[in-house]
Write a protein that holds these residues in place. Sequence first.
Motif, PDB file in Angstrom:
ATOM      1  N   THR A  96     -29.868   4.464   0.620  1.00  0.00           N
ATOM      2  CA  THR A  96     -29.330   4.975  -0.923  1.00  0.00           C
ATOM      3  C   THR A  96     -28.520   6.145  -0.729  1.00  0.00           C
ATOM      4  O   THR A  96     -28.866   7.134   0.144  1.00  0.00           O
ATOM      5  N   ALA A  98     -28.273   8.650  -2.689  1.00  0.00           N
ATOM      6  CA  ALA A  98     -28.952   9.864  -2.952  1.00  0.00           C
ATOM      7  C   ALA A  98     -29.664  10.377  -1.627  1.00  0.00           C
ATOM      8  O   ALA A  98     -29.531  11.654  -1.419  1.00  0.00           O
ATOM      9  N   ARG A 101     -27.068  12.246   0.442  1.00  0.00           N
ATOM     10  CA  ARG A 101     -26.523  13.261   0.054  1.00  0.00           C
ATOM     11  C   ARG A 101     -27.603  14.098   0.054  1.00  0.00           C
ATOM     12  O   ARG A 101     -27.343  15.548   0.451  1.00  0.00           O
ATOM     13  N   ASP A 102     -28.903  14.138   0.021  1.00  0.00           N
ATOM     14  CA  ASP A 102     -29.891  15.041   0.327  1.00  0.00           C
ATOM     15  C   ASP A 102     -29.684  15.564   1.591  1.00  0.00           C
ATOM     16  O   ASP A 102     -30.139  16.755   2.002  1.00  0.00           O
ATOM     17  N   ARG A 142     -37.487  17.500  -1.499  1.00  0.00           N
ATOM     18  CA  ARG A 142     -36.371  16.774  -0.644  1.00  0.00           C
ATOM     19  C   ARG A 142     -36.551  16.344   0.583  1.00  0.00           C
ATOM     20  O   ARG A 142     -36.461  15.190   1.205  1.00  0.00           O
TER      21      ARG A 142
END
Length: 611
Positions: A96, A98, A101-102, A142
């Motif tokens: 994913t 996301a 990016r995390d 996160r």
Amino acid sequence: MEEHVGQLWHRLITRAAQQRHPQAAVALDEVATPIGVFFRALGGDGGLQVQPAEATDYRGRRSLLQRVAGSQRKVRLAWRDEQALRLPPAIDWFDTPALNRDLYFWLAALAATPHDLTSHWVLRNQQLCRVALQRFPGLRPRYRRLLEAHLAQRPDPGRLPAAEAEQERLLQQALREPGAVGTFPTARREPWPVPLWLHPSPPLVAAATAADPGEGNNAHEGGQKELENEGRRRAERVDKPQEDRGLVTIRMENIFSWSEYVKVDRSTDDEEDLDQAADAARDMDTLSVSRDDKPARGRLKFDLDLPAEANDDSVLNDGLLLPEWDHRKGVLVPDHCRISLMSALDAVPIELPEHLRPTARRLRNQFSLLTPGRQWLRAQPDGSEIDLDAYLRYAGDRRAGIQAHADGLFRDLRQNRRDLSCLLMADLSLSTDTWIDNDMRVIDVIRDALFLFAETLSSVGDPFALYGFSSRKRDPVRVHQLKDFGSRYDGRTRARIQAIKPGYYTRMGAAIRYATRELERQATETKLLLLLTDGKPNDLDRYEGRYGIEDTRKAIIEARSQGLQPFCVTIDSRGNDYLPYLFGRRGYAVIHRPAQLPRTLPMLYSRLTGA
């Protein structure tokens, strides 16, 4: 037909061996700006820029498909060095966007924490994780998401040899509970990469093989070609090879395959095409560097483009010695740079170029409101006329028996002045010879900007000075005097502006220190130092990268401590990466369309002076 089948087979086997998720990849270019802000907000070194990390060798266990496909031989991990925070150009570890990016933000948080590279990489990364989670509790959700996704990807210890299985179990324990693992065993192969941690052994900095201070740097004085977006390269210093060695025997077991062979032993005069040299450098994991004082044709061609002494500006003085900041030692080195003040003394006076006259007329009209007017000053001890109001008050007080003083009975008509002065220092380095349009170079844009800036300020009446600068190492730093504070703006000044040409390099700290000395002599309350440039500080010697950035920043801090207001105007599209560290968040402006600089510069001056 065989070639077509081979290409199909290569695509098929590579796709089958792929363990990444390219469809969910996040590129560094997409997040570089917020990552930089995030890194500095967490306490990271403000002088570090976000740059792509190069791939490094991976010598761990690979699957059969990976060995057949020849993949997974290199891996891109993050690390931090003296020059930059280095992150993978793209992250596709997870399925994913996301999560990918995390991972960028998590790696930036790890790098923002000070760490010791001498400790074992497992212990070091555990300490970084523990400190980051303690200092920034908001990162814990996160990290848990990243940890769960990554543990699902890691190999099963039950399917590995004993030594590698023990390593894998300890790594997974260290990821779940940072700080729980105190010792780490060795094994024949490296463990599977840990993308949630910083690089176990970051590549050596190629700059470490640069010339030592005080040694000749002739090898750098010629043409250069920069490998953009390639990251730093591992380097080693070797002895200069002999060119005429005759027959050389080669042990065949040292040749692994023909595809890995690159001709790296090349003499200084056999590489006319710098593009070919750049291609060869990209193929090498390690660059072997040796000293060679023999001049090369590329460097000679480079130097021949520079102005000859007979056609250069005249030198006005023997030079001014200025200090320079050495950030590694934390000291200001005295008398390190020599300023050579120059001017085009034989410039024939000229009028403003025809293509700038309509714009100059429009700017003069716009700035006419800033021209100080004449004002009656009342209650003066002397003046050109009697102040009737003051005299009537004085006479009334005397008639009423009140004691009055006859020391403010006049008025005088005087010219107001804006209590400010401005010095503009323009970058005249060799990079200004770059074409930005079919018929315009950067130096042409700077020349037009100087013309319009001078026309505008001369109409307002504010004291101003114009200088240009370039450098060739620390001696000399060439400062071209176009107009000083004591001279008028006239046809001779315009001729000096017309005569500017691309020079050498950009020793920005020395130029700022010279401008500071000139502005300190002005008896005005507001002193504005404008720096006009097209790139970062750089020079032939060690004044490159972090050294030049830190010296420039120190010079700006010194200028502010003297009551000056430094401000930078740049046409460098990457200016937002380093200018906040140098000039502060509101101390610079990036002009994204260089052709707009001549019209934009006077308006910036109006805004900065509060007009």
